[in-house]
Design an enzyme around this catalytic site. Structure first.
Site, PDB file in Angstrom:
ATOM      1  N   HIS A  75      -0.979   1.392  -9.844  1.00 20.72           N
ATOM      2  CA  HIS A  75      -1.673   0.402  -9.006  1.00 20.72           C
ATOM      3  C   HIS A  75      -2.296  -0.695  -9.871  1.00 20.72           C
ATOM      4  O   HIS A  75      -3.494  -0.991  -9.774  1.00 20.72           O
ATOM      5  CB  HIS A  75      -2.742   1.080  -8.143  1.00 20.72           C
TER       6      HIS A  75
ATOM      7  N   GLU B 239      -2.611   8.399  -4.160  1.00 19.45           N
ATOM      8  CA  GLU B 239      -3.046   7.976  -5.496  1.00 19.45           C
ATOM      9  C   GLU B 239      -4.537   8.290  -5.719  1.00 19.45           C
ATOM     10  O   GLU B 239      -5.324   8.261  -4.769  1.00 19.45           O
ATOM     11  CB  GLU B 239      -2.776   6.482  -5.699  1.00 19.45           C
TER      12      GLU B 239
ATOM     13  N   ARG C 222       0.856  -1.175   0.000  1.00 19.88           N
ATOM     14  CA  ARG C 222       0.000   0.000   0.000  1.00 19.88           C
ATOM     15  C   ARG C 222       0.901   1.237   0.000  1.00 19.88           C
ATOM     16  O   ARG C 222       1.999   1.225   0.549  1.00 19.88           O
ATOM     17  CB  ARG C 222      -0.907   0.017   1.230  1.00 19.88           C
TER      18      ARG C 222
END
Length: 326
Positions: free
Chosen positions: A293, A275, A246
């Protein structure tokens, strides 16, 4: 296709994340889907309407890293909810204690993504160390005939790799990098006695004994900013950080400073603290590889996730144990 509840009206499911067309079709074949995005409503109005329905939803499908949390506010808004199915492996977006208090069962994506994330992590290690993406940009810009050969990268084979989080994903990363002759060490909540790798209880000590530090742990209060300035300094000027966990596992401001000052050699990042916004400095650095991601996503994993999510929902509505309970 028959509804999991048998004859009669299919059960209602809250859909609180975007899905592709095949995923949407698979859900609508079995459930009465209340889709936040297609409703066009603000979240509070959408949840109020769902809660007021004659047959309110008992299950919700949520995503990791999104703005909607499965917490007391959600359960207050829709008190009928008794199941949360997350399409992520991590559950930092779900208040597990609150779920337990209210009798809400939780399922995650299990190992659906594990191999894909491990592949991506290894690809990032190779890319950063061999400067693959940077060299590709060098060729595309027409610089090769003008400036000559591109600067040398570093070999991957034989490097010392420290892995933070040796769960399903971390173990698969280790297995893949072993094939390169890398020496594996790790930090995890507890030592894995069945594995031959060296365990470090202290992340700084792990970094000090590593050329590459791969972050693949869950995000919680203990692992937030687990990689900060002190860990980066321990890794040293030849070190590389790869994060497929993460974004907040890494102190991004500290990482930018370490890269800018040459205190580490490079980084590969699939996740970011803010993000989808990414630091302009990171975007401009030639020794940093960035992906949006996507480590979890392949055509195969998307299909597997669809089947896995439906199977968890079916299990809940049939009164069976969830496939991947948390």
């Amino acid at each position: 296709m028959a509804s999991p509840s048998g004859a009669g009206k299919p059960p209602a499911v809250l859909l609180l994340r975007p899905v592709d067309q095949p995923f949407a079709v698979a859900l609508r074949e079995r459930y009465r889907v209340l889709d936040l995005l297609s409703s066009g409503q603000p979240l509070p109005a959408f949840l109020a309407a769902a809660a007021a329905a004659p047959d309110p939803p008992r299950a919700a499908v949520v995503m990791g890293g999104g703005s909607i949390r499965a917490d007391a506010a959600l359960f207050d808004a829709v008190p009928s909810l008794r199941c949360v199915v997350s399409t992520a492996a991590g559950v930092d977006h779900i208040d597990l204690a609150e779920c337990a208090r209210r009798g809400v069962v939780v399922a995650n994506s299990g190992t659906v993504y594990s191999g894909d994330v491990a592949d991506h992590a290894v690809g990032m290690v190779i890319d950063v160390m061999r400067r693959v993406s940077a060299a590709e940009r060098y060729v595309r810009r027409g610089l090769w005939p003008v400036q000559g050969d591109y600067p040398l990268g570093s070999k991957v084979s034989g490097k010392r790799v420290g892995i933070i989080g040796l769960g399903n994903i971390g173990s698969l990363i280790a297995k893949r990098l072993e094939a390169f002759g890398c020496v594996i060490s790790y930090n995890s909540r507890n030592p894995k006695r069945s594995l031959p790798y060296t365990y470090y209880a202290d992340v700084r000590a792990l970094a000090a004994d590593s050329d590459v530090l791969v972050v693949s742990c869950a995000l919680n209060s203990e692992t937030r900013h687990i990689v900060g300035g002190e860990v980066l300094d321990a890794l040293g000027e030849g070190g590389v950080v790869v994060n497929v966990g993460r974004g907040a596992n890494v102190d991004e401001a500290a990482l930018v400073r370490a890269l800018r000052e040459g205190r580490i050699a490079g980084a590969g990042l699939d996740v970011f603290e803010g993000e989808p916004k990414v630091s302009p400095e990171l975007r401009e650095m030639e020794n940093v590889v960035l992906t949006p991601h996507v480590a979890v996503w392949t055509a195969e994993s998307r299909s597997d996730l669809r089947d896995h999510t439906v199977a968890n929902l079916d299990a809940f509505f049939s009164g069976d144990p969830l496939l991947t309970p948390k």
